[in-house]
Design a protein around this motif. Structure first.
Motif, PDB file in Angstrom:
ATOM      1  N   SER A 166       0.833  -1.195   0.000  1.00 28.18           N
ATOM      2  CA  SER A 166       0.000   0.000   0.000  1.00 28.18           C
ATOM      3  C   SER A 166       0.873   1.253   0.000  1.00 28.18           C
ATOM      4  CB  SER A 166      -0.911  -0.029   1.218  1.00 28.18           C
ATOM      5  OG  SER A 166      -1.343   1.252   1.527  1.00 28.18           O
ATOM      6  N   ALA A 167       1.958   1.222   0.789  1.00 27.60           N
ATOM      7  CA  ALA A 167       2.853   2.386   0.836  1.00 27.60           C
ATOM      8  C   ALA A 167       3.510   2.605  -0.522  1.00 27.60           C
ATOM      9  CB  ALA A 167       3.914   2.186   1.907  1.00 27.60           C
ATOM     10  N   LEU A 168       3.952   1.524  -1.155  1.00 25.39           N
ATOM     11  CA  LEU A 168       4.618   1.669  -2.457  1.00 25.39           C
ATOM     12  C   LEU A 168       3.645   2.141  -3.523  1.00 25.39           C
ATOM     13  CD1 LEU A 168       6.986  -1.406  -2.423  1.00 25.39           C
ATOM     14  CD2 LEU A 168       7.600   1.004  -2.257  1.00 25.39           C
ATOM     15  N   ALA A 169       2.389   1.650  -3.461  1.00 21.95           N
ATOM     16  CA  ALA A 169       1.391   2.100  -4.432  1.00 21.95           C
ATOM     17  C   ALA A 169       1.123   3.589  -4.242  1.00 21.95           C
ATOM     18  CB  ALA A 169       0.113   1.296  -4.274  1.00 21.95           C
ATOM     19  N   THR A 170       1.044   4.016  -2.984  1.00 24.22           N
ATOM     20  CA  THR A 170       0.846   5.444  -2.718  1.00 24.22           C
ATOM     21  C   THR A 170       2.021   6.240  -3.275  1.00 24.22           C
ATOM     22  OG1 THR A 170      -0.172   4.750  -0.666  1.00 24.22           O
ATOM     23  CG2 THR A 170       0.268   7.093  -0.915  1.00 24.22           C
ATOM     24  N   PHE A 171       3.218   5.687  -3.084  1.00 20.15           N
ATOM     25  CA  PHE A 171       4.420   6.351  -3.608  1.00 20.15           C
ATOM     26  C   PHE A 171       4.360   6.422  -5.136  1.00 20.15           C
ATOM     27  CE2 PHE A 171       8.681   5.324  -5.388  1.00 20.15           C
ATOM     28  CZ  PHE A 171       9.262   6.564  -5.187  1.00 20.15           C
ATOM     29  N   HIS A 172       3.967   5.318  -5.759  1.00 19.03           N
ATOM     30  CA  HIS A 172       3.940   5.249  -7.220  1.00 19.03           C
ATOM     31  C   HIS A 172       2.899   6.195  -7.795  1.00 19.03           C
ATOM     32  CE1 HIS A 172       4.436   3.530 -11.150  1.00 19.03           C
ATOM     33  NE2 HIS A 172       3.135   3.325 -11.238  1.00 19.03           N
ATOM     34  N   LEU A 173       1.765   6.331  -7.119  1.00 26.70           N
ATOM     35  CA  LEU A 173       0.662   7.145  -7.653  1.00 26.70           C
ATOM     36  C   LEU A 173       0.768   8.602  -7.231  1.00 26.70           C
ATOM     37  CD1 LEU A 173      -2.227   4.618  -6.973  1.00 26.70           C
ATOM     38  CD2 LEU A 173      -1.175   5.144  -9.174  1.00 26.70           C
ATOM     39  N   ARG A 174       1.957   9.035  -6.784  1.00 27.49           N
ATOM     40  CA  ARG A 174       2.075  10.401  -6.278  1.00 27.49           C
ATOM     41  C   ARG A 174       1.770  11.409  -7.376  1.00 27.49           C
ATOM     42  NH1 ARG A 174       6.913   8.338  -7.543  1.00 27.49           N
ATOM     43  NH2 ARG A 174       8.510   9.683  -8.466  1.00 27.49           N
ATOM     44  N   ARG A 175       1.044  12.457  -6.999  1.00 33.52           N
ATOM     45  CA  ARG A 175       0.667  13.477  -7.988  1.00 33.52           C
ATOM     46  C   ARG A 175       1.801  14.484  -8.160  1.00 33.52           C
ATOM     47  NH1 ARG A 175      -5.348  13.146  -8.611  1.00 33.52           N
ATOM     48  NH2 ARG A 175      -5.652  11.047  -7.829  1.00 33.52           N
ATOM     49  N   VAL A 176       2.492  14.778  -7.077  1.00 36.90           N
ATOM     50  CA  VAL A 176       3.674  15.633  -7.177  1.00 36.90           C
ATOM     51  C   VAL A 176       4.836  14.694  -7.450  1.00 36.90           C
ATOM     52  CG1 VAL A 176       5.170  17.199  -5.907  1.00 36.90           C
ATOM     53  CG2 VAL A 176       2.714  17.294  -5.573  1.00 36.90           C
ATOM     54  N   ARG A 177       5.393  14.777  -8.645  1.00 41.76           N
ATOM     55  CA  ARG A 177       6.322  13.733  -9.065  1.00 41.76           C
ATOM     56  C   ARG A 177       7.732  13.900  -8.482  1.00 41.76           C
ATOM     57  NH1 ARG A 177       4.017   9.364 -10.067  1.00 41.76           N
ATOM     58  NH2 ARG A 177       5.894   8.609 -11.116  1.00 41.76           N
ATOM     59  N   THR A 178       8.067  15.109  -8.022  1.00 39.29           N
ATOM     60  CA  THR A 178       9.428  15.335  -7.528  1.00 39.29           C
ATOM     61  C   THR A 178       9.748  14.384  -6.380  1.00 39.29           C
ATOM     62  OG1 THR A 178       8.690  17.594  -7.736  1.00 39.29           O
ATOM     63  CG2 THR A 178      10.975  17.252  -7.083  1.00 39.29           C
ATOM     64  N   LEU A 179      10.960  13.814  -6.416  1.00 38.58           N
ATOM     65  CA  LEU A 179      11.340  12.923  -5.326  1.00 38.58           C
ATOM     66  C   LEU A 179      11.970  13.733  -4.207  1.00 38.58           C
ATOM     67  CD1 LEU A 179      12.883   9.735  -6.913  1.00 38.58           C
ATOM     68  CD2 LEU A 179      10.727  10.011  -5.738  1.00 38.58           C
TER      69      LEU A 179
END
Lengths: 490, 228
Positions: A166-179
């Protein structure tokens, strides 16, 4: 406000509407609500249980025959059970809660697969319950830090993977793409834990395990990765997110963060075998090299935190103290890394190996750094996701001072006492029993630290229950009001 | 640089390096050791423990004895393990991996709240002393902080005129007339395990030092940590 701490890369404008649009903070927070509430509540329960078990363990040094008639309360069971509660029950679980929220907040996106997280939370807690009960029952595996028996580990791992997905999916679907730099640390910690856990469990618990002292080597490799990378990266990711967020200043700076990251995964991951262990000599030589190399990233952590944090008085009392948790954490991090680097050398470990010096330093890292950083995260995140305020700011202040004093009074007597103990042990003309009696003094002094920490945990738990009670009764009232309104309307 | 897969790749590279160097390489180097013939005696070493002692190993593990007792002797000149009489090799050298091959698990230990037990079976051959020590350590070793393991013993009421059994404990204090305290099965197993602890074989990697006369700490043979 979290925008301010994203990486040095220039921020591109994001569409305010449409499918790629950033989601308002309130909605992001609401999406995290129940998973984080559950994780926080159960981890607090484990923290309190860890406190009780660790307290029972120290009591044995005041009066060895206390509770001696019950096998499950013997020192060799309550001590590992307490440490497992602290690490797996509290630190990793509460750390995951903070990671989930940071990913959602940094990416301006809702928590992905929230129901999966709740199932994962349930399985993780079933696993840890079975594991800790197994240790107390006498089913310990006999490997330090990996004591939980297989039947507990199986549930816990499946649960962990669900939360991490779930955490990785949230990370992958981030709207603000900057890391952000916190992404680097936290994503790595998420992957690292199942990697090392399955490797260690495969080599020690399942099938035909490695034989002889190689087991000790795998165990030491696991523990070093668990502290330096899993707990360390959750803690550093938390520090590098919350210090800039609370101070409302950009992180200084992204590239120092990357340096810390690379240096730690290159050198902080080596197993640290003390010299003199029945293994080929290169094991301890490389271990010492790895430990000495981590001095540079530890100093860099201090630089980043102290050059970013805000001393300014415009911070509210609450925010000032929440920030202090993580600033204290970075100090403990640097201190503990320096101590283990010095301790890895041949000359020093001849004295400190087998003494209280090493466990004191481990706890300085686990509690002084990782747990304190996670407290900072929880204090910041929980009011937001629950939509309320902690009932008492005073309790936060009290918690900070109790925890800081607790770790000080726990670690310092044992670090100093450990060196004295080591010199005594290495002097064959001093009888063993004399050396042992001399260590009772620092051990008993460290109970003061235990009690201070325990009081701090109570302050935290009270505040959390107050917050939950207040917001939940508020939610209940509004729900009832809404329902009644609907009925009247119909 | 700004993508999730980059983080994954860097982390994976870091982890696999650490795994290759610190998990795989050690296994390749010493992972295939098996029983060997000990020098001088020609016995196979290490010998498999007796069934009772192997069960006792599980009792030792379950009760976390390892959190206070180490089972490793450091080399001569590094610490004072040999001087304290914890070693038993004629060469007075350290423990080696060979000693632990049949240990399940190898409980090397990180703490010395109590003395090292590598060669306990050679130091203490009296089972009833061990029972008494487990039941109440302050009886046999005044000042000890070892918790009493009373749950490993059973307090049994003697029938009228019945004599205490042979293995009943002879306590110096708290001796209640009409009762006897006898070890449970677990205590017997644990004691068998403790008596089976010995690391005394002369092996290729633990040769006896050539000149025993120079065995003092500052002597020519006092290899600092490199006794192998």
């Amino acid at each position: 406000m979290s925008q301010s701490q994203t990486s040095s890369a220039s921020a591109t404008p994001y569409p305010a509407t449409g499918c790629g649009a950033v989601i308002p903070s309130e909605e992001v927070d609401r999406s995290c609500r129940y998973p984080i509430l559950f994780l926080a509540l159960s981890s607090t329960g484990w923290l309190l249980l860890a406190t009780v078990l660790n307290f029972l363990a120290t009591l044995k040094f005041h009066k060895p025959d206390i509770l001696a008639d019950m096998g499950w309360l013997t020192y060799g069971r309550v001590h590992p059970a307490g440490m497992n509660c602290l690490i797996y029950g509290f630190a990793i679980q509460a750390g995951l809660a903070v990671v989930l929220w940071v990913f959602a907040d940094l990416g301006k996106t809702k928590l992905a697969y929230a129901p999966l997280t709740v199932v994962g939370w349930l399985l993780w807690n079933v696993g840890i319950t079975l594991g800790v009960a197994g240790i107390l029952y006498g089913d310990s595996t006999g490997y330090e830090w990996l004591e939980m028996p297989r039947y507990g580990v199986a549930f816990a791992l499946v649960g962990y993977i669900q939360i991490a997905l779930s955490a990785l999916a949230t990370f992958h679907l981030r709207r603000v793409r900057t890391l952000s730099i916190s992404h680097w640390f936290m994503v790595t910690a998420l992957f690292w834990f199942p990697w090392i856990y399955t490797t260690a469990a495969y080599l020690l618990l399942i099938g035909a395990p490695v034989r002889g002292v190689l087991q000790y080597n795998v165990d030491s490799w696991y523990f070093n990765n668990l502290t330096n990378i899993v707990l360390g990266f959750i803690g550093l990711g938390t520090a590098f997110y919350f210090v800039p967020t609370i101070s409302k200043r950009p992180l200084n700076n992204f590239y120092t963060g990357i340096f810390i990251f690379v240096a730690l995964i290159a050198f902080g991951t080596w197993s640290r075998i003390p010299a003199g262990t029945p293994l080929p000599a290169w094991f301890s030589a490389y271990g010492a090299l790895g430990a000495l190399t981590t001095i540079a990233p530890a100093l860099a952590v201090l630089y980043v935190v102290f050059s970013t944090r805000c001393r300014c008085s415009e911070l509210s009392v609450e925010h000032r103290y929440i920030q202090r948790f993580v600033v204290f954490g970075s100090l403990a991090y640097a201190a503990s890394t320096l101590i283990s680097a010095v301790n890895s050398t041949f000359w020093f470990s001849e004295v400190t190996h087998f003494t209280w010096f090493v466990p004191a330093n481990n706890l300085l890292f686990i509690y002084g750094f990782a747990v304190m950083s996670i407290f900072c995260g929880l204090y910041y995140v929980l009011p937001r996701v629950l939509g309320g305020n902690f009932p008492s700011t005073k309790l936060i202040v009290i918690h900070f001072f109790l925890a800081a004093a607790g770790i000080f009074f726990y670690a310092v007597p044992l670090l100093v006492g450990g060196i004295t103990q080591g010199h005594g042990l290495n002097n064959a003309s001093v009888p063993f029993i004399t050396v042992m009696t001399q260590t009772l003094m620092p051990l008993r002094a460290s109970t003061l630290g235990d009690m201070l920490m325990a009081a701090g945990h109570l302050a935290f738990a009270l505040n959390l229950f107050g917050l939950v009670f207040e917001t939940m009764s508020h939610t209940a009232t509004t729900t009832v009001e809404e329902l009644t309104r609907v009925e009247v309307a119909s | 640089m700004s993508s999730g897969p980059t983080i994954f790749l860097v982390a994976f590279l870091g982890l696999s390096t650490s795994w290759l160097g610190f998990v795989l390489a050690p296994v390749l180097q010493i992972g295939n050791q098996g029983q060997v013939e000990a020098q001088m005696t020609g016995n196979l070493y290490p010998a498999m423990r007796s069934g009772l002692a192997r069960q006792g190993e599980q009792v030792y593990k379950a009760n976390g004895c390892v959190y206070c007792h180490s089972q490793q002797v450091r080399p001569l000149g590094f610490g004072s393990d040999v001087e304290r009489g914890w070693g038993a090799r004629p060469g007075r050298v350290q423990s080696v991996n060979q000693d632990y091959l049949y240990d399940e698990p190898a409980m090397v230990g990180n703490q010395r709240v109590g003395p090292d037990l590598s060669n306990y079976g050679l130091r203490q051959t009296n089972a009833s002393f061990i029972y008494q020590h487990l039941y109440c350590a302050t009886d046999t070793m005044p000042g000890s902080v070892m918790p009493p393991y009373r749950f490993l013993f059973e307090k049994r009421k003697l029938a009228f005129g019945e004599k205490a059994s042979a293995e009943a404990l002879t306590l110096t204090k708290d001796n209640e007339p009409g009762y006897e305290i006898i070890p449970t099965e677990d205590a017997r197993r644990l004691t068998a395990y403790l008596m089976s602890l010995h690391q005394d074989a002369v092996l290729f990697e633990t040769p006896p030092l050539p000149k025993p006369a120079t065995n003092d700490v500052n002597g020519a043979n006092a290899g600092k940590g490199s006794a192998k």
